[in-house]
Motif scaffolding. Structure first.
Motif, short mmCIF file in Angstrom:
data_model
loop_
_atom_site.label_atom_id
_atom_site.label_comp_id
_atom_site.label_asym_id
_atom_site.label_seq_id
_atom_site.Cartn_x
_atom_site.Cartn_y
_atom_site.Cartn_z
N ASP A 120 0.85 -1.19 0.00
CA ASP A 120 0.00 0.00 0.00
C ASP A 120 0.88 1.24 0.00
O ASP A 120 1.95 1.26 0.60
CB ASP A 120 -0.90 0.02 1.25
N GLY A 121 0.43 2.28 -0.67
CA GLY A 121 1.19 3.52 -0.71
C GLY A 121 2.19 3.58 -1.85
O GLY A 121 2.83 4.62 -2.04
N ALA A 122 2.36 2.49 -2.59
CA ALA A 122 3.28 2.50 -3.73
C ALA A 122 2.70 3.37 -4.85
O ALA A 122 1.50 3.67 -4.87
CB ALA A 122 3.52 1.08 -4.23
N LYS A 123 3.55 3.76 -5.77
CA LYS A 123 3.15 4.65 -6.86
C LYS A 123 2.12 3.96 -7.77
O LYS A 123 2.29 2.81 -8.17
CB LYS A 123 4.38 5.03 -7.68
N LEU A 124 1.06 4.69 -8.11
CA LEU A 124 0.02 4.20 -9.01
C LEU A 124 0.56 4.22 -10.44
O LEU A 124 1.06 5.24 -10.91
CB LEU A 124 -1.23 5.09 -8.91
N LEU A 125 0.43 3.05 -11.13
CA LEU A 125 0.85 2.96 -12.52
C LEU A 125 -0.35 2.95 -13.47
O LEU A 125 -0.35 3.62 -14.48
CB LEU A 125 1.70 1.70 -12.75
#
Length: 170
Positions: A120-125
């Motif tokens: 969670d919190g990772a960059k949206l691709l």
């Protein structure tokens, strides 16, 4: 008559060669594929496939699929046939060569985020809608790498149909 005689003579020669090859062990017998433990995940290898009520062409068709790579769960294996379950829960039999070992998954629920890292919190691709099918890999710790025609990212396994909870996929 001569043509028939020549054909018979040629066929006798071919049969004789085949018989010698078989008796001398010249032709390898194909070993049956190893039996996998069921249930296991697979996908449809053809763009059109029929599900039947039993393991044979004489059984009626109960579903006609037109979605290659659709993830399915193989419930039983019968020589040349696989009993499968589709994402909607329908069960039936399909010719074995229409079922591939290729691991795919399908987005379930609503729209999901494909992230650049498995947390969670990772960059949206990317975002994917319910029903989108992609290739699964690197499933671990509740996340799977999900690739749709070269556009991929990590998705929570709970939002995918085609992977067991806690399953590790390489």
């Amino acid at each position: 008559m001569r043509a028939i005689g020549k054909r018979l003579k040629r066929m006798k020669g071919i049969v004789g060669i085949a018989l010698v090859a078989v008796l001398s062990g010249g032709w390898a017998h194909a070993a049956p594929p190893p039996q996998r433990e069921t249930p296991y995940w697979a996908s449809l290898s053809a763009s059109q496939a029929r599900m039947r009520t039993g393991p044979g062409r004489n059984y009626p068709v109960n579903w006609f699929y037109q979605r290659q790579n659709l993830p399915v769960q193989v419930l039983e294996v019968y020589p040349g046939w696989r009993k499968i379950r589709d994402p909607d829960g329908a069960e039936g039999w399909m010719i074995g060569n229409l079922v591939s070992d290729q691991r795919t998954g399908m987005i379930k629920g609503g729209t999901v985020d494909l992230l650049d890292a498995p947390h969670d919190g990772a960059k949206l691709l990317w975002r994917a809608e319910a029903g989108v099918i992609g290739t699964l890999s690197r499933c671990a710790d509740g996340w799977c790498r999900f690739d749709v025609k070269g556009r991929g990212g990590f998705v929570e396994e709970a939002k995918l149909w085609g992977v067991d909870p806690g399953e590790t996929v390489k």
